[in-house]
Design an enzyme around this catalytic site. Sequence first.
Site, PDB file in Angstrom:
ATOM      1  N   CYS A  44       0.865  -1.181   0.000  1.00 27.04           N
ATOM      2  CA  CYS A  44       0.000   0.000   0.000  1.00 27.04           C
ATOM      3  C   CYS A  44       0.904   1.232   0.000  1.00 27.04           C
ATOM      4  CB  CYS A  44      -0.963  -0.013   1.188  1.00 27.04           C
ATOM      5  SG  CYS A  44      -0.144  -0.106   2.796  1.00 27.04           S
ATOM      6  N   THR A  45       0.331   2.414   0.147  1.00 26.83           N
ATOM      7  CA  THR A  45       1.102   3.655  -0.023  1.00 26.83           C
ATOM      8  C   THR A  45       2.266   3.785   0.950  1.00 26.83           C
ATOM      9  OG1 THR A  45      -0.962   4.693  -0.723  1.00 26.83           O
ATOM     10  CG2 THR A  45       0.905   6.153  -0.285  1.00 26.83           C
TER      11      THR A  45
END
Length: 319
Positions: free
Chosen positions: A181-182
Site C-alpha cells: 500500500c502507499t
Amino acid sequence: MATTKPYRVLLYYMYTTIENPEEFAAEHLEFCNSLELKGRILVAKEGINGTCSGTVEQTEKYMEAMNNDPRFDGIVFKIDEEEGHAFKKMHVRPRPELVTLRLEDDINPHEITGKYLEPKDFYEAMKQEDTVIIDARNDYEFDLGHFKGAIKPDIESFRELPDWIRENKETLEGKKILTYCTGGIRCEKFSGWLVREGYEDVSQLHGGIVTYGKDPEVQGELWDGQCYVFDERIAVPVNQKEHVIVGKDHFTGEPCERYVNCSNPECNKKILCSEENEAKYLRACSHKCRVSPRNRYVIQHELTEEQVAAALEKIEAGK
C-alpha cells in the site's frame, strides 16, 4: 540530508496506544497550528496516521516533538521535499480506527501481521513463481499506478478487501502472498488478517510504495505509473528508471495521469481525464452527473443553460 527545497511533506503512522483520542486530537491540532503546519492527521485508540507539510524548520520541530513522546518511540517519517504546502488547512481528527477495515474481530499488528520485506527483498519476491501480488489500496489508486503483475481486487474501497479474498480463496491458496500500500499502514492490518485467515506465506512491503520509490538500490523498478497520494499533489513518481503511464482517460481511454473529481457533488467519483475532456464533458463522469443541477463545473464557470445544452448536444453528436 541535503535540502534543496524549502518545504517538506511528512508521511507517517504508528500503531500505539492513545488513551483519549479526542483529547489528544484537540491538543495535537493546537500544537500543529502553533508550528503553522498544514495537513491531515487521524488519531484513534490504536495509534496515529498522518500527512503534513511545512517548512524544513517547522517539520524538524514537529518530528523532534513526536520523537520525544514515549508513545511514538521509533516512529518513522517518510520525507518528500517540495516547493510549497501540500495542504490548504490543518485537520486532526479522532477516529474509531486508523484504517477502515471494520472487522468484527479487529487486528492488532503488534500481535499478528505479515512478514516485513525491505524494498530489495520485495523486488526479488515479486519475480518468483507462485507469488501473488495483492494491491491493498482503493481502485482509483491502482488505476494511476501499480506493481507489474499486481492483482487489482474487484473492490472500490479497502474495507471490501476481506470479502474479496474469501471469494477468491481457491486462487490464492498455497501461493506466496505479497501485499503493498502507499505507506504501509493498511498492509499491517491486512497482512495480519490474511495470516489469521490461515494463509501461511504472507509478506508486506515495509514502508510501502513511498519507501520503495526512494530506495537507492531498487529505484522503484517494476512499478508502472505514479503513486496516488492524499494531498494536493495527487500523484508522486516511484520508478526512477522508466516512466510507464498506465492510467487511462475516463472518456477516451488514452494514456492519462490527471485526476479530477466528478462535478456532481453527490457522485464525486475520481476520474482520470485531460484538461480538454474535462471541459468537453463538464468534468462529469456520466450524462446523469452532467445534467445535475449542482454540477460544480457549470457553476464554477458560470455556464448558461444554452452553453450547457450546446455541450450536451456536441457530446451526443460525437457518439
